[in-house]
Design a protein around this motif. Structure first.
Motif, PDB file in Angstrom:
ATOM      1  N   GLY A 118      -5.481-103.754  57.542  1.00  0.00           N
ATOM      2  CA  GLY A 118      -6.485-102.748  57.210  1.00  0.00           C
ATOM      3  C   GLY A 118      -7.401-102.485  58.383  1.00  0.00           C
ATOM      4  O   GLY A 118      -7.759-101.334  58.664  1.00  0.00           O
ATOM      5  N   LEU A 119      -7.755-103.554  59.112  1.00  0.00           N
ATOM      6  CA  LEU A 119      -8.625-103.374  60.281  1.00  0.00           C
ATOM      7  C   LEU A 119      -7.938-102.498  61.315  1.00  0.00           C
ATOM      8  O   LEU A 119      -8.546-101.584  61.877  1.00  0.00           O
ATOM      9  CB  LEU A 119      -8.968-104.747  60.870  1.00  0.00           C
ATOM     10  N   ALA A 158      -6.574-107.748  55.365  1.00  0.00           N
ATOM     11  CA  ALA A 158      -7.732-107.538  56.230  1.00  0.00           C
ATOM     12  C   ALA A 158      -7.275-107.210  57.644  1.00  0.00           C
ATOM     13  O   ALA A 158      -7.811-106.316  58.293  1.00  0.00           O
ATOM     14  CB  ALA A 158      -8.624-108.781  56.229  1.00  0.00           C
ATOM     15  N   ILE A 176      -8.030 -98.993  60.301  1.00  0.00           N
ATOM     16  CA  ILE A 176      -9.351 -98.378  60.412  1.00  0.00           C
ATOM     17  C   ILE A 176      -9.684 -98.086  61.869  1.00  0.00           C
ATOM     18  O   ILE A 176     -10.297 -97.065  62.189  1.00  0.00           O
ATOM     19  CB  ILE A 176     -10.406 -99.301  59.763  1.00  0.00           C
ATOM     20  N   CYS A 190     -14.775-105.563  61.674  1.00  0.00           N
ATOM     21  CA  CYS A 190     -14.845-104.190  61.162  1.00  0.00           C
ATOM     22  C   CYS A 190     -16.307-103.760  61.045  1.00  0.00           C
ATOM     23  O   CYS A 190     -16.658-102.638  61.400  1.00  0.00           O
ATOM     24  CB  CYS A 190     -14.138-104.108  59.817  1.00  0.00           C
ATOM     25  N   LEU A 246     -12.308-101.099  54.115  1.00  0.00           N
ATOM     26  CA  LEU A 246     -11.581-102.348  54.377  1.00  0.00           C
ATOM     27  C   LEU A 246     -11.652-103.272  53.165  1.00  0.00           C
ATOM     28  O   LEU A 246     -10.657-103.904  52.801  1.00  0.00           O
ATOM     29  CB  LEU A 246     -12.155-103.047  55.617  1.00  0.00           C
TER      30      LEU A 246
END
Lengths: 280, 286
Positions: free
Chosen positions: A268-269, A265, A272, A33, A45
């Motif tokens: 979320g990555l 993670a 994003i 990220c 994140l």
């Protein structure tokens, strides 16, 4: 071995190598990220990971009884871990989303209060049904004395059951679990919403006012998705029923924290990357 | 160690269902791409058929996973399938080459599902042999089901198409982001339509009398039932002409009636005995 005699698949044992892999995976994903996305996304994140960990940890407090509780043979609320975690977290998320314009702290606290309130109402009505509907007292099967009130439990426990009803400690655990879950869900939502509000207008070439429905909906969907992933992983960690913070199964929480951090993670990555220009 | 609570006996092997499921779903999703060449998005209904195919595959995967006593209830499997699937699907729609989007969704969902399976099996110590493969498959099913719903409801599966629509206001066509699949929140409805349809069949059919064809028929029934709702929603988003939505609705209703009658026949076939319940008789004189 017959299915009846089988122990639940997940014991209390930890797998240090796998936990290390999970922790390293989290750091790698955060690193990806950092390289691929603008700096504002890195903060988002980290917020998402913290939110996911809060959900995973908070779910361990919730008294989950499953099918045995519906028959009054085990303490807790008579449904599965995933359903309770999702219920508490989504109630909190909706509460927090109303306060999104008031800033991060107010929104997260509001979300926590919303989730805690939902669990408090659920626990109280469940106890009403147990006590006045089914005619059973509240008694824990896992501890001799309630850690908070000091009431003894054994006299009230029916033979052949693991306890029944919702003892005081379970009620308190449920409210704490709702608080943590609601706050975590709201944190994920707010972080993603702030990110989308900043990045989507340039990406789609439209003013922020027009983009808002998309930002809200996408952030909400990602928050729901992340919430369900974390809730189900925690359910897999608990495997079945848990009475609350006094239950021996509660000591499994470190595993859940690692798994929730890595899963948050990862998801979320992906959430994003949706605002990053893609090569293909 | 974990013990297999139920056995799979007879019926089509899981791998066959998996391959048939992924091929049917991808073909149906790609067929909706024909909309680009036609003035009216007539081919949207293929999105609904993709949903049904993906759900049949997914519910059999749930059967494979939940045959082991995972101790969390069957619905949780449907929830994680769609929780991980929606994330993969939304990113896949962003791919600039439209034709790659479904493939990217499959790959991305498989990666997410694989990592979640590893976390569940090793970090959380579940130690269930089918876990990694099942979670991988279910993430793919979740992503493809949502993509199918997107194609059915709005006629397209690109991020641009799912977030930008047009409304006619005082005779002028205006661009809007509100009246779209994502901006209008229809994706949340699609999410739960799929999540309930995928977990219900095994939850309803499990037990010693489990029969593969009966469960899969129930899945198809749930899929067409979801398709009816989604087809009604498509009236709001496919504004060029009502014909595609009417077509989807008709196909969904025909499919639902057929699968429902078939499922009832199979239920009667597998039942020890059955009695048609009558309406509550009206009593007179009070």
């Amino acid at each position: 071995m017959s299915a009846v005699a089988a122990k639940p698949a997940a014991g209390g044992a930890m797998n240090p190598a796998a936990m290390a892999v999970g922790a390293v995976l989290t750091l790698i994903l955060i690193g990806i990220c950092y390289v691929m996305a603008p700096p504002v996304a890195l903060m988002a994140l980290i917020g998402v990971v913290v939110g996911g960990v809060l959900i995973g940890f908070g779910t361990h407090f919730v008294p989950v009884g499953g099918a045995p509780a519906a028959m009054g043979q085990a303490p807790g609320i008579a449904t599965g871990v995933a359903m309770l975690a999702a219920g508490a977290g989504l109630a909190g998320l909706f509460g927090g989303a109303w306060a999104a314009e008031q800033g991060l702290v107010v929104a997260v606290v509001t979300g926590g209060v919303g989730g805690g309130l939902m669990m408090a109402i659920t626990c109280m009505m469940v106890n009403f049904v147990y006590v006045f509907g089914m005619g059973i007292p509240s008694a824990s099967g896992k501890v001799a004395k309630d850690p908070i009130t000091g009431d003894t439990q054994a006299e009230y426990k029916s033979q052949g059951t693991e306890g029944h009803g919702l003892p005081f400690i379970s009620f308190v655990g449920g409210v704490i679990g709702g608080l943590l879950g609601g706050a975590g869900g709201t944190l994920i939502y707010i972080e993603l919403l702030e990110l989308y509000k900043v990045t989507l207008p340039t990406l789609m070439g439209a003013p922020e006012a027009q983009i808002m429905p998309i930002a809200v909906s996408a952030a909400g969907m990602f928050a729901v998705g992340l919430f369900l992933v974390n809730a189900v992983l925690t359910a897999y960690n608990i495997t079945g029923t848990i009475e609350g913070p006094h239950d021996p199964k509660f000591s499994r929480w470190p595993r859940s924290i690692v798994a929730s951090a890595a899963a948050s993670a990862l998801c979320g990555l992906v959430a994003i990357l949706i605002v990053v220009p893609l090569p293909i | 160690m974990s013990v297999k609570v139920e056995v799979i006996e007879g019926g089509v092997p899981h791998n066959t269902i998996m391959i048939a499921g992924i091929v049917c779903t991808l073909v149906c999703i790609y067929l909706t791409y024909l909309n680009t060449f036609s003035p009216v998005p007539l081919f949207s209904f293929f999105g609904g058929l993709a949903v049904v195919a993906a759900l049949i595959w997914g519910s059999h995967t749930i059967k494979v996973l939940c045959s082991y006593g995972i101790g969390t209830g069957v619905p949780s499997a449907g929830m994680i399938a769609f929780g991980s699937g929606v994330i993969a699907m939304l990113l896949a729609t962003r791919v600039s080459n439209v034709l790659l989007a479904p493939i990217v969704a499959v790959i991305l969902a498989a990666v997410i599902g694989f990592i979640l399976g590893y976390l569940a099996n090793n970090v959380l110590n579940m130690k269930i042999p089918a876990m990694v493969q099942a979670l991988t498959e279910m993430a793919v099913v979740g992503a493809l089901t949502l993509m199918g719903f997107a194609a059915l409801i709005s006629g397209v599966f690109t991020f641009q198409g799912l977030t930008t629509g047009s409304v006619t206001f005082l005779g002028m066509a205006l661009q809007t982001h509100q009246q779209t699949f994502i901006g209008g929140g229809l994706i949340a409805v699609a999410f739960l339509l799929g999540a309930i349809a995928i977990q219900h069949p095994f939850n309803a059919c499990l037990g010693p009398g489990w029969k593969q064809d009966r469960m899969l028929m129930l899945t198809a029934e749930c899929g067409f039932l979801s398709m009816i709702v989604a087809a009604v929603m498509s009236f709001a988003l496919i504004t060029v002409s009502p014909i595609p939505s009417i077509l989807s609705l008709l196909i969904a209703i025909i499919g639902w009636v057929y699968t429902y009658t078939q499922y009832m026949e199979m239920s009667k076939r597998d039942a020890a005995a059955w009695l048609d319940a009558k309406m509550i008789p009206e009593t007179e004189g009070h």
